[in-house]
Every structure is written in C-alpha cells, then in structure tokens.
Design a protein around this motif. Sequence first.
Motif, PDB file in Angstrom:
ATOM      1  N   ILE A 403     -38.197  -2.337 -29.410  1.00 48.55           N
ATOM      2  CA  ILE A 403     -38.052  -1.047 -30.082  1.00 48.55           C
ATOM      3  C   ILE A 403     -36.612  -0.835 -30.536  1.00 48.55           C
ATOM      4  O   ILE A 403     -36.358  -0.372 -31.664  1.00 48.55           O
ATOM      5  CB  ILE A 403     -38.497   0.103 -29.147  1.00 48.55           C
ATOM      6  N   VAL A 404     -35.656  -1.163 -29.682  1.00 43.52           N
ATOM      7  CA  VAL A 404     -34.241  -1.006 -30.041  1.00 43.52           C
ATOM      8  C   VAL A 404     -33.903  -1.886 -31.245  1.00 43.52           C
ATOM      9  O   VAL A 404     -33.209  -1.454 -32.178  1.00 43.52           O
ATOM     10  CB  VAL A 404     -33.335  -1.345 -28.841  1.00 43.52           C
ATOM     11  N   ILE A 405     -34.397  -3.123 -31.246  1.00 41.97           N
ATOM     12  CA  ILE A 405     -34.162  -4.022 -32.389  1.00 41.97           C
ATOM     13  C   ILE A 405     -34.788  -3.447 -33.654  1.00 41.97           C
ATOM     14  O   ILE A 405     -34.209  -3.509 -34.750  1.00 41.97           O
ATOM     15  CB  ILE A 405     -34.719  -5.430 -32.094  1.00 41.97           C
ATOM     16  N   ALA A 406     -35.984  -2.866 -33.517  1.00 47.82           N
ATOM     17  CA  ALA A 406     -36.655  -2.262 -34.673  1.00 47.82           C
ATOM     18  C   ALA A 406     -35.837  -1.097 -35.231  1.00 47.82           C
ATOM     19  O   ALA A 406     -35.691  -0.960 -36.457  1.00 47.82           O
ATOM     20  CB  ALA A 406     -38.051  -1.787 -34.277  1.00 47.82           C
ATOM     21  N   ILE A 407     -35.298  -0.258 -34.346  1.00 49.03           N
ATOM     22  CA  ILE A 407     -34.490   0.882 -34.802  1.00 49.03           C
ATOM     23  C   ILE A 407     -33.229   0.396 -35.515  1.00 49.03           C
ATOM     24  O   ILE A 407     -32.851   0.935 -36.571  1.00 49.03           O
ATOM     25  CB  ILE A 407     -34.124   1.788 -33.608  1.00 49.03           C
ATOM     26  N   ILE A 408     -32.583  -0.629 -34.963  1.00 45.09           N
ATOM     27  CA  ILE A 408     -31.371  -1.181 -35.599  1.00 45.09           C
ATOM     28  C   ILE A 408     -31.713  -1.762 -36.968  1.00 45.09           C
ATOM     29  O   ILE A 408     -30.955  -1.599 -37.940  1.00 45.09           O
ATOM     30  CB  ILE A 408     -30.729  -2.245 -34.691  1.00 45.09           C
ATOM     31  N   THR A 409     -32.870  -2.413 -37.069  1.00 47.99           N
ATOM     32  CA  THR A 409     -33.314  -2.952 -38.368  1.00 47.99           C
ATOM     33  C   THR A 409     -33.487  -1.835 -39.390  1.00 47.99           C
ATOM     34  O   THR A 409     -33.072  -1.967 -40.553  1.00 47.99           O
ATOM     35  CB  THR A 409     -34.646  -3.712 -38.202  1.00 47.99           C
ATOM     36  N   ILE A 410     -34.077  -0.734 -38.969  1.00 47.19           N
ATOM     37  CA  ILE A 410     -34.292   0.409 -39.863  1.00 47.19           C
ATOM     38  C   ILE A 410     -32.950   1.008 -40.287  1.00 47.19           C
ATOM     39  O   ILE A 410     -32.781   1.437 -41.436  1.00 47.19           O
ATOM     40  CB  ILE A 410     -35.170   1.466 -39.170  1.00 47.19           C
ATOM     41  N   ILE A 411     -31.973   1.033 -39.368  1.00 46.21           N
ATOM     42  CA  ILE A 411     -30.638   1.542 -39.701  1.00 46.21           C
ATOM     43  C   ILE A 411     -29.975   0.658 -40.745  1.00 46.21           C
ATOM     44  O   ILE A 411     -29.396   1.141 -41.734  1.00 46.21           O
ATOM     45  CB  ILE A 411     -29.761   1.632 -38.436  1.00 46.21           C
ATOM     46  N   LEU A 412     -30.055  -0.657 -40.554  1.00 44.28           N
ATOM     47  CA  LEU A 412     -29.356  -1.597 -41.430  1.00 44.28           C
ATOM     48  C   LEU A 412     -30.006  -1.730 -42.801  1.00 44.28           C
ATOM     49  O   LEU A 412     -29.338  -2.078 -43.776  1.00 44.28           O
ATOM     50  CB  LEU A 412     -29.283  -2.975 -40.760  1.00 44.28           C
ATOM     51  N   PHE A 413     -31.296  -1.443 -42.892  1.00 44.25           N
ATOM     52  CA  PHE A 413     -32.010  -1.620 -44.159  1.00 44.25           C
ATOM     53  C   PHE A 413     -32.723  -0.317 -44.542  1.00 44.25           C
ATOM     54  O   PHE A 413     -33.938  -0.165 -44.318  1.00 44.25           O
ATOM     55  CB  PHE A 413     -33.016  -2.767 -44.048  1.00 44.25           C
ATOM     56  N   PRO A 414     -31.988   0.640 -45.126  1.00 44.10           N
ATOM     57  CA  PRO A 414     -32.584   1.936 -45.501  1.00 44.10           C
ATOM     58  C   PRO A 414     -33.765   1.809 -46.455  1.00 44.10           C
ATOM     59  O   PRO A 414     -34.650   2.665 -46.464  1.00 44.10           O
ATOM     60  CB  PRO A 414     -31.418   2.672 -46.172  1.00 44.10           C
ATOM     61  N   GLY A 415     -33.791   0.728 -47.238  1.00 46.19           N
ATOM     62  CA  GLY A 415     -34.877   0.541 -48.187  1.00 46.19           C
ATOM     63  C   GLY A 415     -36.238   0.455 -47.535  1.00 46.19           C
ATOM     64  O   GLY A 415     -37.259   0.767 -48.163  1.00 46.19           O
ATOM     65  N   LEU A 416     -36.270   0.031 -46.271  1.00 43.41           N
ATOM     66  CA  LEU A 416     -37.536  -0.022 -45.548  1.00 43.41           C
ATOM     67  C   LEU A 416     -38.159   1.363 -45.431  1.00 43.41           C
ATOM     68  O   LEU A 416     -39.379   1.513 -45.447  1.00 43.41           O
ATOM     69  CB  LEU A 416     -37.323  -0.611 -44.146  1.00 43.41           C
ATOM     70  N   VAL A 417     -37.302   2.381 -45.298  1.00 43.07           N
ATOM     71  CA  VAL A 417     -37.763   3.761 -45.189  1.00 43.07           C
ATOM     72  C   VAL A 417     -37.995   4.372 -46.562  1.00 43.07           C
ATOM     73  O   VAL A 417     -38.977   5.074 -46.785  1.00 43.07           O
ATOM     74  CB  VAL A 417     -36.750   4.610 -44.399  1.00 43.07           C
TER      75      VAL A 417
END
Length: 427
Positions: A403-417
């Motif tokens: 989950i922590v890795i997933a959150i960091i991924t979302i932070i680093l790649f705003p385009g995913l959101v």
Amino acid sequence: MLLVIIFFFLFMLLGMPVVFAIAISGFLFFLQHPEIPITTPIQQPLSQTINFALLAIPLFITAGNMMNKTGITKRLIDLSVILVGHLRGGLAQVTCVLSALMGGVSGSAIADAAMEARMLGPEMIRRGLPKGYAAGALVYSSLEVPTIPPSIGLVLFGTIAQVSIGRLFAGGIVPGLLIMVYLMITVAITAKIRNFALLREKRPSAKEVATGFLKSIWAILFPIILLVGLRGGFFTPSEIGALCVVYAVLVGLLAYRELNFNNFVEALKSSVTDIGATMSLIAFSSIFSYGIVWERIPELISNFILGITNNPFVFLLILIVILLIAGSFIDATVLILMLTSIFFPIAIKLGVDPIHFGLIFVIACAVGNFTPPVGAAMYAVCTILDVSLEEYLKESWPFLVAIVIAIITIILFPGLVLFIPNLIFEK
C-alpha cells in the motif's frame, strides 16, 4: 487548544466512542473562551449538516446496503473466482479483485472488510491460509473500496475543499485498480514462497468470463451510470445518490428478484445505523474544527511546512507520514473532516492539483482503518475470524508495504489520477 487535544486523546484511550470524544473535548474549547457566545457549539453541528452536497452520503450508504441484499455480492464473488481463481494465492487473490468490484457497491472500507470476512474468511482458512494472512488480505484489499466510486471519503473531501466530486470519483478509478494490482502481486509472491494451494487448476475460458460478467453486469454498470450522470450534468452528486437507491431497488426487484420485504427492512435498518454514525461524526467535528480555525492552526502549520520545503513532492511525502501516524489513533472520517481545511490550502499554494491531492489524502487517511490502535476494519475482521492482533501484525506487513509503495507511485505519477478526469470532464 492544547488542552482540547489532550482531552480528546485521553477520552479515546479510555474507550469513549469517537463522536463523543470529539464533541466533549471540542466543547471544552468554548469554556476556555467566554468571549465566544455559548450558543456557538450548539449552532455549529446544525449548520455543518445543512449542506446539500452532504445529502449524497446517506443516499450512497442506503444504495450500498440495498445492493448487498439483491444477490449482487454473490455474483461478484463468482466473477472474481473465475477471473483470478487460477492464480497462486487462491481466495486471497479473489478478495483483491472482489474489493475492486465492491467499490462501486458499498463505498465503505469497513463494511466491505466485514462482509468479505464473513463470506470468504472461513473458507480461506479452511483452504490452508494462516488466519493472520487471511485477515491481512481481507483488510488491506478493502482500501480499494473508498478509492473507487462512489466513495464517502471523496464526497466529504470534495464538500469541504469545494472540489468537483465528479472529477474526484473519476480520479479514483486508476489508483483503486493500481492498489488492486499491487496487492495481487504481493499475494502472488508470498503465496509462491509459502506454497499456498491454487483455488482452481485451469485458466477460465472466454465463455466462463463472459458468463460471469453478464451475471454481474448490474453491479459493473453502477459506477458507470454514476460517472455518466455527473459528466452529462444530468444530476448533482446528491441527486445521483437518490438515483442509485432507486437503481438498487429495481435491480433487486426486477433483475435478480432477491430483494424481498424482509431484506428491504434489514437494508433500511443497517442504513439508519450507518448514516447515524457517519452524520454524527460530521456534525460534531464542526465543534472541534471551530477551535482549530479560531486558533489559526491551519496558518501556523502552513507556515511551518512551507518553512521546511516548497517542493510539492516532499510536502506530499511529509503529509503521508503525518496521516499514517495520525490514522493509527483517529478514524479516517474524522481525519478528513479535521485536516482537509489545514492541508488543502498548502497543497494549492504549492501547485498540487486538487484532484491529485484529494485522492492521496483520502487514501492515506483510510489506511488508519487497518492499523492499531484504532483500526476499525482491522478489529472487525480480526473479531470475525478470531485472529489475535499479534498474528495479524506478523502476517499482514507485506500488504502494508504494498500500500505504501502504491501511494508513493500515485504521488510520483499524477497522470495516473488525472488521466480519466481530464478525459471525461472539462479541465
């Protein structure tokens, strides 16, 4: 305000229900400030709930409870088994997919975790999964639910921050699926290391997959109808909540024909309980929030963080650490109500997209449901499966890392959101 915060944590440690801890400790602030009219702590809870957008919350709760009585849940389980039953990890993989599918139905991580624990938990243990591992998979996969629309947390955030709820709903789709994938990878790795059995030997045929989707089509259409209604401007979030209730009843009566009078009454009773708990938190949190604003705490925290960094990514990482710690002691709904007005202005000042920030904020707040000492979803599942806290913590840490890795991924790649919101809605 320090005295108020001390008493709040003291009440929590004594086991007082969080809504009363908030209300009583918040009221102490007004006793410290006689210059504020004594009628204010009475007016605040009433004014807090007089918000048309918040009407969506009880409506989505009712829709979710209705849909759980229509036979949709059983069909979603069958579809999940067809899709991933052949993967290593068996029912642990199934619960990862099921939570993503249930995100469009229940909207509540705690409700989803408890429901799946009752339906899948005993069978997971019977098939050889350790109790703590089964509980960890059930609990952490429920994080997908408040991420995929409709999400009560996103409605709360959007209402407080004055951000488009439609764009927030659309923004939650990819992060929710990303969390599902990360958890499935975690299950696959740990299951291979520990040699867990397969649920089924063969991959599903195209016919099996098509049949499973057709049987679950009414649940799958639910979030699609929601987003189309919002994008087309046909409904406000509150109005589409009402539509979802009607949709759930019609599915139960006409499509699956499993919604009888007794189920209907049970769904209403569950909805009244859930709505009462949620709206009480929203109402009484205004007493606490009034003191926070009066003492200019948002401004103080803003100046402190901006004094440390003006890098938006560093700010988001600091925010995640704060929320993961705070979420261990305070319920996710309370965190959203109390902290949105503090951190959202900082994010905007640093140039963080409101939708990107909202998803990160809500997801990080929700993780507190899975960790001690508060962890409502954690306690619900551990109680149902008779799992000790020590066993749960020992077995579930790989899921927390995912989950922590997933959150960091979302932070680093705003385009995913932002990809789907920008595709569906006007920028």
